[in-house]
Write a protein that holds these residues in place. Structure first.
Motif, PDB file in Angstrom:
ATOM      1  N   GLY A  65      32.382  42.255  37.035  1.00  0.00           N
ATOM      2  CA  GLY A  65      32.759  40.847  37.100  1.00  0.00           C
ATOM      3  C   GLY A  65      31.605  39.952  36.678  1.00  0.00           C
ATOM      4  O   GLY A  65      30.442  40.205  37.018  1.00  0.00           O
ATOM      5  N   ALA A  66      31.914  38.901  35.922  1.00  0.00           N
ATOM      6  CA  ALA A  66      30.858  38.036  35.393  1.00  0.00           C
ATOM      7  C   ALA A  66      30.220  37.163  36.466  1.00  0.00           C
ATOM      8  O   ALA A  66      29.068  36.745  36.330  1.00  0.00           O
ATOM      9  N   MET A  67      30.983  36.879  37.537  1.00  0.00           N
ATOM     10  CA  MET A  67      30.506  36.020  38.608  1.00  0.00           C
ATOM     11  C   MET A  67      31.382  36.286  39.830  1.00  0.00           C
ATOM     12  O   MET A  67      32.385  36.990  39.712  1.00  0.00           O
ATOM     13  N   PRO A  68      31.030  35.758  41.020  1.00  0.00           N
ATOM     14  CA  PRO A  68      31.942  35.910  42.159  1.00  0.00           C
ATOM     15  C   PRO A  68      33.340  35.414  41.781  1.00  0.00           C
ATOM     16  O   PRO A  68      33.484  34.407  41.085  1.00  0.00           O
ATOM     17  N   PHE A  69      34.374  36.119  42.249  1.00  0.00           N
ATOM     18  CA  PHE A  69      35.731  35.874  41.771  1.00  0.00           C
ATOM     19  C   PHE A  69      36.201  34.453  42.072  1.00  0.00           C
ATOM     20  O   PHE A  69      36.789  33.789  41.222  1.00  0.00           O
ATOM     21  N   GLY A  70      36.014  33.983  43.294  1.00  0.00           N
ATOM     22  CA  GLY A  70      36.277  32.582  43.594  1.00  0.00           C
ATOM     23  C   GLY A  70      37.703  32.213  43.964  1.00  0.00           C
ATOM     24  O   GLY A  70      37.960  31.070  44.347  1.00  0.00           O
ATOM     25  N   LYS A  71      38.642  33.138  43.858  1.00  0.00           N
ATOM     26  CA  LYS A  71      40.037  32.893  44.242  1.00  0.00           C
ATOM     27  C   LYS A  71      40.472  33.988  45.198  1.00  0.00           C
ATOM     28  O   LYS A  71      39.757  34.959  45.427  1.00  0.00           O
ATOM     29  N   VAL A  72      41.688  33.854  45.765  1.00  0.00           N
ATOM     30  CA  VAL A  72      42.147  34.841  46.744  1.00  0.00           C
ATOM     31  C   VAL A  72      43.190  35.792  46.170  1.00  0.00           C
ATOM     32  O   VAL A  72      43.607  36.737  46.848  1.00  0.00           O
TER      33      VAL A  72
END
Length: 256
Positions: A65-72
Motif C-alpha cells: 500500500g502506498a499510504m495508510p488506507f484511510g477508509k473502512v
C-alpha cells in the motif's frame, strides 16, 4: 506464526463474524444506481461506531500500500477487483461492485467480501459472481481437520478452471485472529495433498477472486486499487471460517 484457537476463543470470535456479516448485508442492500462509494463507506463507519467496533483498514499500511488506507471499506468497481479505495464515484447502472470489510470486535477480527451487480446485470457478470461463490463454497468444504491447505486451494481453482478462468495467486486468503492478516497464506490455486495439514482451531479467511479474461493485475495511481491488466471485470467472495473435525464453521454468514 500459525496460531490455533480454542473452542472458547472461537466462540469469542463469533460476535465479530456476525457484525461483519451484518455490515456487508446492509451495504449489499444499500448499493444502488446513484449511490456514492463514499456513502457506502460512511454507512459502514457509522455502524462501526454504533457497535463500538474498530476498523482494521483506516491505519492499515502494508508493504503493497502506498499510504495508510484511510477508509473502512474496500469498494472495487468493474475492472477493479481488490483493495478498491473508496472515492467520489456514483454507482452506474450495470456496475459490478465488490465490497471487502474487516473489523475487530472485543479484540477479535473477522473479514469477509461479496460482489453484486448494481441495476441491470450483464449475464457474464452474474456468471462470474456465481463461479466465485461456488469456488468459495468448494474451498470451505475442504477446510476440515486432516486435510491439507492444498486441498482448499485446489478446490477453488478447480471451479475456476472448469469455467475457463485463470487464477492469480499473488493475493488470496490468510489467517485471522487478533489481527486481520496472519499465517497461513491461502492461495486460490494449489495441489491436492500438499501444504499445511489443517488442525482444529485454525481460523482463516478463504477468498477467491477472479477476472473474466486474465489473471494479470496492476495497481492504480491511488496506490491501492488493484485492476485487471486488460480491463476485464472481476468478482471477489470471502468468508472467515474456523476449522473443526467436521464441517468448517463459517463465522461471517450474512443476513439473507
Amino acid at each position: 506464526m500459525i496460531e490455533l484457537r480454542t473452542a472458547a476463543e472461537i466462540e469469542q470470535m463469533r460476535p465479530a463474524g456476525r457484525f461483519v456479516g451484518e455490515v456487508l448485508s446492509a451495504l449489499r442492500d444499500k448499493a444502488d444506481v446513484g449511490v456514492n462509494l463514499l456513502e457506502l463507506d460512511a454507512l459502514a463507519h457509522e455502524m462501526i461506531r454504533a457497535r463500538g467496533a474498530e476498523s482494521c483498514y483506516i491505519d492499515y499500511h502494508p508493504s503493497f500500500g502506498a499510504m495508510p488506507f484511510g477508509k473502512v471499506l474496500c469498494t472495487s468497481v468493474n475492472d477493479a477487483v481488490l483493495h478498491g479505495l473508496p472515492h467520489d464515484y456514483a454507482l452506474a447502472d450495470g456496475d459490478l461492485l465488490s465490497v471487502d470489510f474487516a473489523c475487530s470486535v472485543d479484540g477479535w477480527v473477522a473479514d469477509s467480501a461479496l460482489s453484486v451487480v448494481v441495476g441491470t446485470p450483464r449475464q457474464e457478470d452474474l456468471d462470474l459472481i456465481d463461479t466465485t461463490t461456488r469456488a468459495l463454497t468448494a474451498g470451505i468444504a475442504q477446510a476440515r481437520a486432516g486435510n491439507r491447505l492444498g486441498d482448499v486451494s485446489a478446490a477453488i481453482a478447480e471451479i475456476a478452471h472448469a469455467e475457463g478462468l485463470s487464477v492469480n495467486t499473488q493475493f488470496g486468503g490468510h489467517g485471522v485472529g487478533r489481527t486481520m492478516h496472519g499465517d497461513p497464506h491461502v492461495p486460490n490455486d494449489g495441489r491436492v495433498g500438499r501444504g499445511l495439514r489443517l488442525r482444529p482451531g485454525l481460523v482463516i479467511a478463504i477468498e477467491p477472486w477472479f477476472l473474466h479474461t486474465t489473471d494479470e493485475i496492476y495497481t492504480d495511481p491511488d496506490g491501492w486499487t488493484i485492476r485487471s491488466a486488460d480491463g476485464s471485470r472481476g468478482a471477489h467472495m470471502e468468508h472467515t471460517i474456523a476449522v473443526t473435525m467436521d464441517d468448517a464453521v463459517v463465522l461471517t454468514e450474512r443476513v439473507a
